[in-house]
Scaffold this motif. Structure first.
Motif, PDB file in Angstrom:
ATOM      1  N   MET A  20       9.381  28.302 -32.689  1.00 48.14           N
ATOM      2  CA  MET A  20       8.600  27.217 -32.113  1.00 48.14           C
ATOM      3  C   MET A  20       8.436  27.456 -30.625  1.00 48.14           C
ATOM      4  N   MET A  21       7.363  26.926 -30.091  1.00 46.13           N
ATOM      5  CA  MET A  21       7.218  27.014 -28.651  1.00 46.13           C
ATOM      6  C   MET A  21       6.511  25.771 -28.147  1.00 46.13           C
ATOM      7  N   SER A  22       6.803  25.457 -26.938  1.00 49.71           N
ATOM      8  CA  SER A  22       6.191  24.281 -26.354  1.00 49.71           C
ATOM      9  C   SER A  22       6.418  24.276 -24.862  1.00 49.71           C
ATOM     10  N   ALA A  23       5.526  23.597 -24.208  1.00 47.61           N
ATOM     11  CA  ALA A  23       5.739  23.434 -22.777  1.00 47.61           C
ATOM     12  C   ALA A  23       6.847  22.409 -22.560  1.00 47.61           C
ATOM     13  N   MET A  32      -2.484  14.938 -21.080  1.00 42.61           N
ATOM     14  CA  MET A  32      -2.038  15.679 -19.916  1.00 42.61           C
ATOM     15  C   MET A  32      -1.045  16.771 -20.307  1.00 42.61           C
ATOM     16  N   HIS A  33      -0.272  16.471 -21.319  1.00 39.55           N
ATOM     17  CA  HIS A  33       0.686  17.477 -21.777  1.00 39.55           C
ATOM     18  C   HIS A  33      -0.028  18.737 -22.223  1.00 39.55           C
ATOM     19  N   GLN A  34      -1.073  18.536 -22.959  1.00 40.84           N
ATOM     20  CA  GLN A  34      -1.812  19.688 -23.432  1.00 40.84           C
ATOM     21  C   GLN A  34      -2.482  20.426 -22.280  1.00 40.84           C
ATOM     22  N   PHE A  35      -3.060  19.650 -21.405  1.00 37.55           N
ATOM     23  CA  PHE A  35      -3.733  20.257 -20.265  1.00 37.55           C
ATOM     24  C   PHE A  35      -2.733  21.025 -19.412  1.00 37.55           C
ATOM     25  N   LYS A  36      -1.599  20.454 -19.272  1.00 40.44           N
ATOM     26  CA  LYS A  36      -0.569  21.089 -18.467  1.00 40.44           C
ATOM     27  C   LYS A  36      -0.136  22.401 -19.109  1.00 40.44           C
TER      28      LYS A  36
END
Lengths: 183, 670
Positions: free
Chosen positions: B107-110, A78-82
């Motif tokens: 770096m990057m990330s949600a 879900m993290h990736q999808f989000k």
């Protein structure tokens, strides 16, 4: 005129998506990246998104079928999808994803499943809207689309001169530009 | 920002800027590599970066990104990477990049949780962007590039001042080290300045080479020590070193130099060895650090030594300024641990060879130190070793305060002698050989060894050189001739010896004196190469060894001896050859062995080394000494390796051959 009407219609459709919370600021970022060299950029990105994210959804579906639920895996997926959804500005989808992850962290299987249905629903809804929007935009032509966007921007983001400014510059519209900018 | 009508337009300009062609367009043309497994994000990022007029390369796999970076070493200015990727963790990629290329990584990330962001910081990321990334955030990434370059440049210039600022742990050595360092700093600065022009143009984005001065190396070693060899990743080392301008890549490459085999054992052994070398007389962080315990790992030591040596060689001046180099070497050897000075600012390029020699030496130092410790008194046997660094030879040294070194050497010698003796017996295995040699050699050779540079990468294939070295030694004739009584002084090769000579080892062997020619004739030259190959990072090359030889035949011999033991590791056969020779040398040439050690000197072992070689300039043994020396010299790294191997394999042969057992310090007194 028909054209103007068309433009207005496009603009309104777009505005509606924002107003109803389907799209957010990020979508505008995409629009701003669209220019003469890449007139269908936004549509391309959205198409890519839907194509690529489908696998996440199917994986999530499968993972949710398992017993017991692997919450960390679910969360990971879900993290990736989000992340993907966020990048195109799919606001509602993103919200539902957050809910899902919260349930995951709480190890709430029911909550996860329920939320996931919401995710899929929002995902599909947005897709339909965007497809319609792009179709309309294509009919009007790239430049016009830019113009329409700029008009919309004018209307919606009157408080964001910067975006407006950029949009106008991109659109390359003479008079209107100025008018819009004066806002 | 102009909308990029076509990627090509700004690309060309960007390319120009990237290559230093169009500076004024900076940051346009900034070459960005963006890594993200999400194709949507990747597409958006690429577009955004293009809109910033950057040159973008995208890839969705970390492995692919790494290969891009490796293939185009200077092809990118900044890397933007996602944190969560399926094939490799973003932080791991970050580490790799820092280690290998030392590029700024964003770096990057949600994920915006503090822990993840903190992880990015600790892993050395220049910045951390939260997804979705806005173009505004990307517009300013050029600042990281400029900042990094700026720091790199800074590192090069005021090295002297920086070094001076470092409080020397060893007052004795500090002065000499300082001087040596200063000298080197100056030189380095000058080199740097040449580069500075290029660097001034940020768009050129050139990376200045880091010269690992003694001080710097000591800092490095200290940092590694503190971290523990297991945790000594370049990033952490860099953080601990806290040297402005030093980049992670610098540290990484330097670290690699000392840990060629990435062998923990080796490192430990080396460290132990160095520790012993430094022994008590050598106070100072480094020594202590290394002495920390066998487990301390040789890494630090070796690195230290290697660094020192390298620095020395880098100063390149070794050839030109033998005394100084020697001094530096000494400083390095002696006070590396103690002195944080980066005395050795030798330009890395040529001096590589030297370093190699030194490195092995350093290894030896460690080992030798052990030896030394064991029989400190033995060293005493060696006459005037400490002073062997005779003024003449160590003219430079003196300038730089050789005295300290001399004493250091002496001390080391003693230590080494003691150790070597004891060690030789106990360590039949590789260690003995190397140790024995080292012990003895170190003190004596310390300077010489240093000069030799770590090129002796004995481990690699030093054996060859070692053998040749021995031959060379004959040439050198243990130069006791050269040196006056103090074999140590013979090292004074140092004046020119050390490093410069070493470097030239391959060539030097040929040239400098009898030794040189002979040496060159020998396989030493080739062996150096071998070593070089072995030590990819280190280009110590036997050359260094050769150099030393020139000046002090003893040295060479010693080196051989020293190296022989080391070499033994690698080439038992060769070792045996050398061993035999070395043995002789060992006995007589004890000097060399220590001398060899001296190279590694980690702690002034050089002094001892030199003396060792000096002490026993037996003709026949000389050859062996040479071999030994070389072996030691060659492979500081090799030395370590050799040592390790020996230990592991129980290389008894070399020992016997070298007769370290026998000659351990007993022969020192000569």
């Amino acid at each position: 005129m028909e054209r103007n009407q068309m433009h207005r219609q496009i603009a309104n459709t777009r505005k509606l998506m924002f107003d109803q919370g389907y799209l957010d600021e990020q979508f505008i970022q995409l629009e701003e990246l669209q220019d003469g060299s890449n007139p269908n950029f936004v549509e391309e990105v959205v198409t890519l998104y839907y194509r690529d994210s489908a696998r996440f959804l199917s994986n999530l579906d499968q993972a949710l079928e398992k017993r017991p639920l692997d919450f960390s895996k679910l969360d990971n997926l879900m993290h990736q999808f989000k992340g993907s959804s966020t990048s195109i500005g799919a606001k509602k989808v993103k919200t539902e994803c957050t809910h899902f992850r919260n349930y995951c962290n709480a190890r709430n299987a029911e909550g996860c499943k329920r939320t996931f249905q919401n995710v899929k629903k929002e995902y599909t809804t947005l897709r339909k809207k965007l497809e319609a929007y792009f179709q309309m935009s294509r009919q009007v032509g790239p430049v016009e689309t830019a113009y329409a966007s700029s008009v919309v921007v004018c209307t919606i983001r009157y408080d964001t001169i910067h975006s407006l400014h950029l949009n106008i510059i991109h659109s390359n519209l003479p008079l209107r530009r100025c008018a819009a900018r004066s806002h | 920002m102009m909308p990029s009508s076509s990627g090509g337009s700004w690309k060309s300009s960007g390319a120009g800027a990237g290559d230093g062609g169009v500076p004024d367009q900076f940051p346009a043309g900034l070459r960005v590599l963006v890594v993200d497994d999400d194709p949507t994000c990747l597409m958006i990022l690429e577009k955004m970066l293009r809109h910033c007029n950057y040159e973008v390369t995208k890839c969705n796999r970390a492995e692919v990104a790494l290969s891009f970076l490796r293939e185009n070493k200077n092809g990118f200015d900044v890397v933007i990477s996602d944190v969560h990727m399926p094939d490799m963790d973003g932080f791991k990629l970050l580490e790799h990049i820092g280690l290998e290329m030392d590029l700024p990584v964003i770096m990057m990330s949600a994920d915006d949780s503090k822990s993840v962001v903190m992880k990015g910081v600790t892993h050395g990321a220049c910045d951390y962007l939260i997804k979705p990334v806005r173009i505004e955030a990307l517009r300013n990434i050029w600042q990281h590039v400029v900042r990094k370059r700026k720091h790199e440049w800074k590192d090069f210039e005021p090295s002297a001042s920086a070094d001076e600022q470092k409080p020397p742990e060893e007052p004795d050595y500090s002065s000499s080290a300082n001087e040596g360092h200063n000298w080197k700093s100056t030189k380095r600065r000058k080199d740097e300045e040449d580069e500075a022009d290029e660097r001034d143009d940020p768009s050129s984005l050139k990376k200045p080479r880091v010269v690992w001065s003694v001080e710097l190396h000591q800092q490095f070693v200290a940092a590694v020590n503190q971290l523990g060899i297991d945790k000594a990743v370049p990033k952490k080392i860099l953080e601990r070193m806290n040297v402005p301008g030093l980049t992670r890549e610098n540290v990484a490459s330097h670290l690699q130099t000392f840990l060629p085999h990435n062998s923990k054992n080796l490192v430990q052994k080396y460290r132990l060895y160095l520790r012993r070398l430094s022994g008590s007389p050598l106070p100072g962080g480094m020594n202590v650090g290394f002495m920390g315990g066998p487990d301390a790992g040789y890494g630090s030591m070796s690195s230290l030594n290697g660094l020192d040596l390298q620095a020395l060689s880098a100063s390149g001046q070794l050839g030109q300024l033998p005394p100084q180099s020697l001094a530096t070497l000494q400083a390095v050897a002696l006070g590396r641990s103690n002195n944080s000075k980066s005395a050795i600012h030798v330009p890395v390029i040529d001096q590589r060879n030297i370093f190699s020699v030194e490195n092995p030496k350093s290894r030896y130092s460690e080992v030798q130190s052990q030896h030394l410790n064991n029989s400190s008194k033995q060293i005493n046997l060696l006459p005037g070793i400490p002073t062997n660094m005779e003024p003449k030879h160590f003219v430079s040294l003196q300038q730089s305060g050789q005295h300290s070194f001399g004493s250091m050497n002496h001390q080391i010698l003693i230590q080494m002698g003691g150790q070597s003796q004891s060690q030789t017996q106990s360590q039949n295995q590789v260690q003995s050989n190397t140790n024995a040699h080292h012990g003895l050699r170190q003190p004596v050779l310390s300077n010489d060894m240093l000069t030799r540079g770590g090129v002796v990468d004995v481990s690699t294939s030093v054996y060859n050189p070692v053998v040749s070295v021995s031959q060379a030694s004959s040439l050198v004739d243990f130069s006791m001739n050269h040196k006056t009584d103090s074999s140590g002084s013979s090292y004074p090769l140092g004046g020119s010896l050390g490093i410069p000579n070493v470097r030239a080892t391959s060539s030097a062997l040929q040239g400098d004196g009898n030794l040189d020619t002979k040496v060159s004739g020998r396989r030493i030259v080739p062996s150096y190469d071998v070593f070089n190959d072995l030590n990819q990072n280190r280009e110590w090359g036997l050359q260094d060894v050769g150099l030393t030889f020139d000046q002090s035949p003893h040295l060479i011999q010693v080196g051989l001896d020293a190296s022989s033991p080391l070499l033994l590791q690698h080439n038992h056969s060769s070792v045996s050859e050398m061993g035999g020779q070395n043995r002789n040398l060992a006995s007589g040439k004890v000097i060399f062995s220590p001398g060899v050690e001296a190279r590694t000197h980690h702690n002034g072992s050089n002094v001892g080394q030199q003396r060792n070689t000096y002490v026993k300039p037996e003709s026949d043994t000389d050859g062996s000494f040479h071999n030994t020396l070389y072996s030691e010299l060659y492979g500081q790294d090799d030395l370590l390796v050799a040592i390790m191997k020996q230990q592991q394999q129980g290389v008894g042969q070399p020992e016997n051959e070298f007769g370290f057992d026998g000659y351990a310090l007993d022969d020192l007194p000569v």
